[in-house]
Design a protein around this motif. Structure first.
Motif, PDB file in Angstrom:
ATOM      1  N   PRO A 177       0.886  -1.057   0.015  1.00  0.00           N
ATOM      2  CA  PRO A 177       0.003  -0.027  -0.448  1.00  0.00           C
ATOM      3  C   PRO A 177       1.384   1.278   0.001  1.00  0.00           C
ATOM      4  O   PRO A 177       0.259   1.758  -0.361  1.00  0.00           O
ATOM      5  N   TRP A 178       2.061   0.953   0.178  1.00  0.00           N
ATOM      6  CA  TRP A 178       2.972   2.501   0.448  1.00  0.00           C
ATOM      7  C   TRP A 178       4.173   2.233  -0.914  1.00  0.00           C
ATOM      8  O   TRP A 178       4.531   1.418  -1.488  1.00  0.00           O
ATOM      9  N   SER A 195      -2.705   1.197  -4.808  1.00  0.00           N
ATOM     10  CA  SER A 195      -4.148   1.242  -4.322  1.00  0.00           C
ATOM     11  C   SER A 195      -4.793   0.032  -4.056  1.00  0.00           C
ATOM     12  O   SER A 195      -5.596   0.873  -2.928  1.00  0.00           O
ATOM     13  N   HIS A 197      -4.049  -2.254  -2.655  1.00  0.00           N
ATOM     14  CA  HIS A 197      -3.927  -2.446  -0.791  1.00  0.00           C
ATOM     15  C   HIS A 197      -4.479  -2.054  -0.073  1.00  0.00           C
ATOM     16  O   HIS A 197      -3.907  -1.696   1.150  1.00  0.00           O
ATOM     17  N   GLN A 198      -4.649  -0.633  -0.351  1.00  0.00           N
ATOM     18  CA  GLN A 198      -5.451  -0.022   0.663  1.00  0.00           C
ATOM     19  C   GLN A 198      -6.951   0.695   0.241  1.00  0.00           C
ATOM     20  O   GLN A 198      -7.898   0.694   0.746  1.00  0.00           O
ATOM     21  N   GLN A 199      -7.682  -1.051  -0.478  1.00  0.00           N
ATOM     22  CA  GLN A 199      -8.910  -1.025  -0.705  1.00  0.00           C
ATOM     23  C   GLN A 199      -9.549  -2.531   0.440  1.00  0.00           C
ATOM     24  O   GLN A 199      -9.197  -2.939   0.238  1.00  0.00           O
ATOM     25  N   GLN A 238      -9.039  -3.536   6.759  1.00  0.00           N
ATOM     26  CA  GLN A 238      -7.210  -3.364   7.289  1.00  0.00           C
ATOM     27  C   GLN A 238      -7.465  -2.541   8.283  1.00  0.00           C
ATOM     28  O   GLN A 238      -6.818  -2.431   9.236  1.00  0.00           O
ATOM     29  N   ASP A 239      -8.273  -1.539   8.293  1.00  0.00           N
ATOM     30  CA  ASP A 239      -8.779  -0.774   9.896  1.00  0.00           C
ATOM     31  C   ASP A 239      -9.342  -1.269  11.025  1.00  0.00           C
ATOM     32  O   ASP A 239      -8.533  -0.507  12.040  1.00  0.00           O
ATOM     33  N   LYS A 257      -9.288   6.553  10.061  1.00  0.00           N
ATOM     34  CA  LYS A 257      -8.175   5.303  10.250  1.00  0.00           C
ATOM     35  C   LYS A 257      -6.787   5.451  10.812  1.00  0.00           C
ATOM     36  O   LYS A 257      -6.548   6.802  11.385  1.00  0.00           O
ATOM     37  N   ARG A 260      -0.095   5.075   9.849  1.00  0.00           N
ATOM     38  CA  ARG A 260       1.108   3.935   8.641  1.00  0.00           C
ATOM     39  C   ARG A 260       1.345   2.880   9.632  1.00  0.00           C
ATOM     40  O   ARG A 260       1.230   1.980   9.461  1.00  0.00           O
ATOM     41  N   TYR A 263      -0.671  -0.871  11.322  1.00  0.00           N
ATOM     42  CA  TYR A 263      -1.286  -1.577  10.816  1.00  0.00           C
ATOM     43  C   TYR A 263      -0.397  -2.237  11.598  1.00  0.00           C
ATOM     44  O   TYR A 263       0.716  -2.562  11.349  1.00  0.00           O
TER      45      TYR A 263
END
Length: 486
Positions: A177-178, A195, A197-199, A238-239, A257, A260, A263
């Motif tokens: 995600p980064w 992107s 991996h951020q959904q 993920q959150d 949220k 970083r 997580y």
């Protein structure tokens, strides 16, 4: 002049034409088997000389992440004896071609490479046994959610691309995600910012389980989230499931949220039974570090459950007499329904006991019986499955609809009313209500664990002489006293 039967003949011809049209109509769920070569698993694999990387290899450089993942439900996805029992039953009932659907999410690498040919663990590589390992999630390059038969995420609708081949050879490519640092991968693999991996769509592929043929959603965790308030507030899977308990509570309460650094690769939810069984296995092998990790994960799962719901009790009076008790069950922190996942197997229920001022029980419901089953009058929140014949069914390869679907949406509630006629003549009643949860009905769990393949000896691996009563978690409890006469 037309023959008197001409109109009748024309009408019949019209009906036949309509019937022919309806027969020729396209199927509701079209399946492109060239596009989905592993059907009914909807995984696609961009095959190249790049092989999948076993999780222990990843742990050489990513020690912290590997330690968090090890003992997680993702790591245990294929080793889970309950899953293996279900898989073994399914292979015998409908064949391995169908059960590839299950294997595609529980061990994607083992399924696409053809290494897994049914239930059991014997002879499988560390990659296949690794379940949902590092390289599976970080090799996902895209999804095919729109192209599935249901036009929704289902049954592993993701694309695995562990590497790319070019003129210079083959490179392993891992996605996250980064934005990657300059030295990311250490020369072993290339890194790409993703992107996806951020959904929540990343998780949707496997957390939407549909019947292999009828495409009925047996598990709809992603859609429950998508149609609820957490999706509206951009709080993703993920959150809540890749953070510790305190961060989960803050995220759920404040819709904020995580940072970083908050997580982790825990993937923790409500499946404490899997940690419970895996902990017993780790004890027998003497792996103290893994035992400690599983105990921690077990406690996290229990805390997730204890944080998810709340109860309210309200007396209902008629003509000055206590007539009913309203119990409101609220989903206060889960971003999906309570319960979720395989809801025709999960059990979340109310246990209630009311006593008068002398200690006499005037109402009782929901206490677990000696054989581990629940009484018929128990108020339970889950689903009842049925097959194509509309008869009750439990097995996922049979269930094509729900005859009853009674779960609680995010920030929603369900009200339950209990008659209080038994309290007549008393002055007051003290009521205790518990919201309780377990992974499965006792008899269902016994049947699945009895069906594990021969190379999974429950006594040798877990120390089980017989299937014990499944552990129950009390999610929340309320106790109040009410006057019988208002």
């Amino acid at each position: 002049m037309k023959h008197p039967y001409a109109k009748v003949a024309a009408a019949i011809a019209g009906v036949l034409a309509l019937a022919a049209t309806s027969v020729a109509a396209p199927a509701v769920f079209n399946v492109d088997r060239e596009f989905y070569p592993f059907y009914p698993s909807l995984i696609k694999w961009n095959k190249s000389p790049a092989e999948f990387t076993p999780p222990a290899d990843c742990g050489g450089c990513h020690e912290k992440q590997f330690r968090e993942w090890n003992g997680s439900v993702h790591q245990l996805a294929f080793l889970d004896p309950v899953y293996q029992g279900e898989l073994n039953k399914a292979v015998k009932a409908v064949g391995h071609e169908v059960t590839r659907q299950c294997e595609g999410c529980h061990s994607a690498a083992g399924m696409v490479t053809g290494e897994i040919k049914g239930s059991g663990l014997a002879g499988l590589s560390p990659m296949a046994l690794g379940g949902v390992s590092c390289d599976i999630c970080h090799s996902i390059s895209d999804t095919t959610h729109w192209q599935t038969p249901s036009h929704e995420p289902e049954n592993g609708s993701m694309i695995l691309s562990p590497g790319l081949s070019g003129k210079g050879g083959t490179d392993l490519v891992k996605r996250g995600p980064w934005k990657p640092s300059a030295d990311c991968g250490g020369g072993f693999h290339k890194c790409e910012e993703s992107s996806l991996h951020q959904q929540a769509d990343l998780c949707a592929s496997c957390h939407q389980v549909y019947h292999y043929d009828a495409h009925f959603p047996l598990e709809a965790t992603y859609l429950e989230w998508k149609h609820g308030p957490y999706a509206q507030k951009s709080i993703l899977c993920q959150d809540c499931h890749m953070v510790d308990t305190a961060t989960f509570k803050r995220t759920a309460d404040e819709f904020r949220k995580p940072e970083r650094g908050e997580y982790h690769h825990y993937f923790n939810g409500a499946n404490y039974l899997l940690y419970y069984l895996a902990g017993a296995a780790a004890e027998r092998t003497g792996d103290r570090e893994l035992v400690a990790s599983l105990k921690e994960k077990y406690q996290m799962a229990v805390e997730h459950l204890k944080s998810a719901a709340a109860l309210e009790m309200t007396p209902v009076y008629r003509a000055g007499q206590l007539s009913e008790l309203k119990v409101r069950v609220k989903n206060i922190r889960a971003g999906h329904n309570l319960p979720t996942s395989l809801t025709n197997v999960r059990q979340m229920w109310l246990e209630i006991t009311a006593k008068d001022e002398k200690g006499k029980v005037v109402l009782a419901s929901g206490a677990v019986q000696k054989d581990g089953t629940l009484p018929e009058n128990t108020r339970i929140f889950n689903s009842d499955g049925m097959g194509k014949d509309f008869h009750f069914a439990v097995d996922p390869w049979v269930v094509t609809a729900f005859s009853r679907h009674d779960t609680i949406p995010p920030h929603g509630y369900k009200d339950v009313f209990y008659g209080m006629n038994g309290a007549k003549g008393a002055k007051k009643v003290t009521v205790e209500v518990k919201l309780r949860y377990r992974q499965a009905d006792q008899k269902v769990a016994e049947a699945l664990l009895a069906a594990v393949p021969k190379d999974m000896n429950l006594k040798e691996i877990y120390g089980l002489e017989k299937v014990p009563q499944l552990p129950v978690v009390d999610m929340t409890m309320e106790r109040q006293t009410f006057q019988v006469r208002k």
